[in-house]
Write a protein that holds these residues in place. Structure first.
Motif, PDB file in Angstrom:
ATOM      1  N   TRP A 166     -13.027   4.842  -0.552  1.00 25.16           N
ATOM      2  CA  TRP A 166     -12.202   2.548  -0.658  1.00 25.16           C
ATOM      3  C   TRP A 166     -11.221   3.842  -1.548  1.00 25.16           C
ATOM      4  N   ASN A 167     -11.800   3.718  -3.024  1.00 26.33           N
ATOM      5  CA  ASN A 167     -11.088   3.579  -4.886  1.00 26.33           C
ATOM      6  C   ASN A 167      -9.932   3.785  -4.077  1.00 26.33           C
ATOM      7  N   SER A 168      -9.503   5.447  -3.612  1.00 31.17           N
ATOM      8  CA  SER A 168      -8.535   6.348  -4.064  1.00 31.17           C
ATOM      9  C   SER A 168      -6.975   5.794  -1.914  1.00 31.17           C
ATOM     10  N   LYS A 169      -8.018   5.079  -1.555  1.00 31.93           N
ATOM     11  CA  LYS A 169      -6.829   4.468  -0.665  1.00 31.93           C
ATOM     12  C   LYS A 169      -6.532   3.420  -1.336  1.00 31.93           C
ATOM     13  N   THR A 172      -3.460   3.681  -4.183  1.00 31.40           N
ATOM     14  CA  THR A 172      -2.728   4.304  -3.604  1.00 31.40           C
ATOM     15  C   THR A 172      -1.280   3.095  -3.797  1.00 31.40           C
ATOM     16  N   VAL A 173      -2.487   2.789  -3.426  1.00 31.45           N
ATOM     17  CA  VAL A 173      -1.253   0.626  -2.441  1.00 31.45           C
ATOM     18  C   VAL A 173      -1.283   0.185  -4.041  1.00 31.45           C
ATOM     19  N   ARG A 174      -2.682   0.506  -5.675  1.00 33.35           N
ATOM     20  CA  ARG A 174      -1.634  -0.117  -6.529  1.00 33.35           C
ATOM     21  C   ARG A 174      -0.562   0.755  -7.318  1.00 33.35           C
ATOM     22  N   ILE A 175      -0.588   1.814  -6.999  1.00 35.68           N
ATOM     23  CA  ILE A 175       0.532   2.864  -7.283  1.00 35.68           C
ATOM     24  C   ILE A 175       1.649   1.864  -7.419  1.00 35.68           C
ATOM     25  N   ILE A 176       1.890   2.210  -5.569  1.00 33.84           N
ATOM     26  CA  ILE A 176       3.171   1.838  -5.454  1.00 33.84           C
ATOM     27  C   ILE A 176       3.868   0.270  -5.610  1.00 33.84           C
ATOM     28  N   THR A 177       2.438   0.176  -5.849  1.00 35.81           N
ATOM     29  CA  THR A 177       3.241  -1.924  -5.275  1.00 35.81           C
ATOM     30  C   THR A 177       4.056  -2.135  -7.063  1.00 35.81           C
ATOM     31  N   THR A 178       2.244  -1.215  -8.375  1.00 33.49           N
ATOM     32  CA  THR A 178       2.889  -0.846  -9.676  1.00 33.49           C
ATOM     33  C   THR A 178       4.401  -0.402  -9.874  1.00 33.49           C
ATOM     34  N   VAL A 179       4.838   0.302  -9.663  1.00 36.20           N
ATOM     35  CA  VAL A 179       5.934   1.298  -9.788  1.00 36.20           C
ATOM     36  C   VAL A 179       7.213   0.262  -9.468  1.00 36.20           C
ATOM     37  N   PHE A 180       7.244  -0.645  -7.499  1.00 37.30           N
ATOM     38  CA  PHE A 180       8.272  -1.354  -7.314  1.00 37.30           C
ATOM     39  C   PHE A 180       8.359  -2.445  -8.406  1.00 37.30           C
ATOM     40  N   ILE A 181       7.405  -3.532  -8.717  1.00 44.65           N
ATOM     41  CA  ILE A 181       7.247  -4.458  -9.993  1.00 44.65           C
ATOM     42  C   ILE A 181       8.270  -3.546 -10.414  1.00 44.65           C
ATOM     43  N   ASN A 259     -10.558  -1.860 -17.644  1.00 47.17           N
ATOM     44  CA  ASN A 259      -9.787  -2.858 -17.002  1.00 47.17           C
ATOM     45  C   ASN A 259      -8.395  -2.250 -16.005  1.00 47.17           C
ATOM     46  N   VAL A 260      -8.767  -1.577 -15.148  1.00 47.92           N
ATOM     47  CA  VAL A 260      -7.851  -1.031 -14.553  1.00 47.92           C
ATOM     48  C   VAL A 260      -8.485  -2.639 -13.071  1.00 47.92           C
ATOM     49  N   LEU A 261      -7.580  -2.311 -12.428  1.00 44.73           N
ATOM     50  CA  LEU A 261      -7.992  -3.482 -11.251  1.00 44.73           C
ATOM     51  C   LEU A 261      -6.749  -2.994  -9.704  1.00 44.73           C
ATOM     52  N   GLU A 262      -7.423  -3.453  -9.066  1.00 50.31           N
ATOM     53  CA  GLU A 262      -6.763  -3.657  -7.463  1.00 50.31           C
ATOM     54  C   GLU A 262      -5.890  -4.267  -7.240  1.00 50.31           C
ATOM     55  N   PHE A 263      -5.119  -4.615  -6.488  1.00 50.40           N
ATOM     56  CA  PHE A 263      -4.995  -6.073  -5.816  1.00 50.40           C
ATOM     57  C   PHE A 263      -5.269  -6.464  -4.575  1.00 50.40           C
ATOM     58  N   GLY A 264      -6.137  -7.977  -4.929  1.00 49.08           N
ATOM     59  CA  GLY A 264      -7.283  -8.169  -3.234  1.00 49.08           C
ATOM     60  C   GLY A 264      -6.513  -8.760  -2.233  1.00 49.08           C
TER      61      GLY A 264
END
Length: 292
Positions: A166-169, A172-181, A259-264
């Motif tokens: 679950w963490n790996s999935k 991936t979403v967090r990295i893509i979203t963060t890079v875009f922002i 302190n590294v968080l995913e997107f709820g």
């Protein structure tokens, strides 16, 4: 301990309440982290305030915004600390891994924090405690799923595998979203900054530069622990031992405390889909094992 015992323990009221409280803390940490970033951006973009405005406003806005960013960052760290501690207790209890690692004082603190969070919104708590990851909204019941019966170390390790999968999935979403922002915000700043002096840029960008450096350090720690988790997991797959499972769990607990968080938001949207995907993967592996 086998997979049936794990399912029974994770469905007990105390475990469900703790898991719910951990989710609330992580969600609160995520919100406050967003507020911290917004405050940093307000400070950075204040460099574009009209020069005709009074100096106390031009200088005051970035100063106040940086103070708010600092406060929100402290709250975020506090919430992450509690969330990781509650999740650590949940796994320790449910998986029966180092169940005696908590002192009486720590147990009382965990129980008190759990009840306080539960009583803030008992209706929402009851819904999440009753729901599974396949429901809407996704809940905390049946956090670990099994396609077949596991015994002993294999049952514990299967739950750890689910955690890391679950963490790996979500990473991936967090990295893509963060890079875009970052690309979006960076592009706006690059276009607008040439019209301002270097001194003003540095004064207004101090908060966000510090925040970026802090994030880089935390993400480096997160990446380092993730690599250690991958290595520990591979070692257990080759040679399962109680000591190996204990070491892997300690690494998982340590990564949660960073302190590294995913997107709820994405977790809610993807929870049902990912739960189904993992179950299907389990069926494939189970069938392959049976064929052998």
């Amino acid at each position: 301990m086998n997979s049936n015992e794990i399912q029974e323990r994770q469905n007990k009221e105390i475990a469900l309440k703790v898991q719910y409280a951990a989710r609330v803390c992580f969600n609160s940490a995520e919100k406050n982290n967003h507020f911290a970033w917004i405050a940093c951006l307000v400070s950075a973009f204040s460099v574009f305030l009209p020069n005709s405005w009074p100096m106390y406003i031009i200088n005051g806005i970035p100063c106040v915004a940086d103070i708010f960013a600092f406060v929100f960052s402290l709250i975020t760290s506090h919430q992450v600390n509690w969330a990781s501690k509650l999740r650590k207790f949940f796994d320790s209890y449910v998986l029966d891994i180092q169940p005696n690692q908590f002192s009486e004082t720590e147990l009382r603190g965990i129980r008190e924090q759990t009840e306080k969070i539960y009583m803030r919104n008992p209706i929402n708590a009851a819904i999440q405690i009753a729901n599974t990851g396949n429901d809407s909204p996704p809940g905390v019941r049946d956090w670990y799923v099994f396609s077949k019966s596991y015994d002993g170390i294999n049952a514990q390790f299967e739950c750890q595998r689910q955690n890391t999968w679950w963490n790996s999935k979500m990473v991936t979403v967090r990295i893509i979203t963060t890079v875009f922002i970052l690309i979006l915000v960076g592009s706006i700043l690059v276009v607008l900054l040439p019209n301002n002096s270097i001194l003003n840029i540095l004064l207004c960008s101090a908060g966000i530069l510090i925040k970026i450096c802090e994030r880089m350090i935390e993400n480096w720690r997160y990446f380092r622990i993730s690599r250690l988790i991958e290595g520990a997991q591979q070692a257990i797959e080759v040679h399962p031992t109680a000591e190996g499972v204990k070491k892997l769990q300690n690494l998982i607990d340590e990564r949660r405390s960073i302190n590294v968080l995913e997107f709820g938001y994405f977790h809610k949207k993807l929870a049902n889909k990912l739960s189904g995907l993992y179950k299907n993967c389990l069926l494939y592996t189970s069938d392959a094992a049976d064929d052998r």
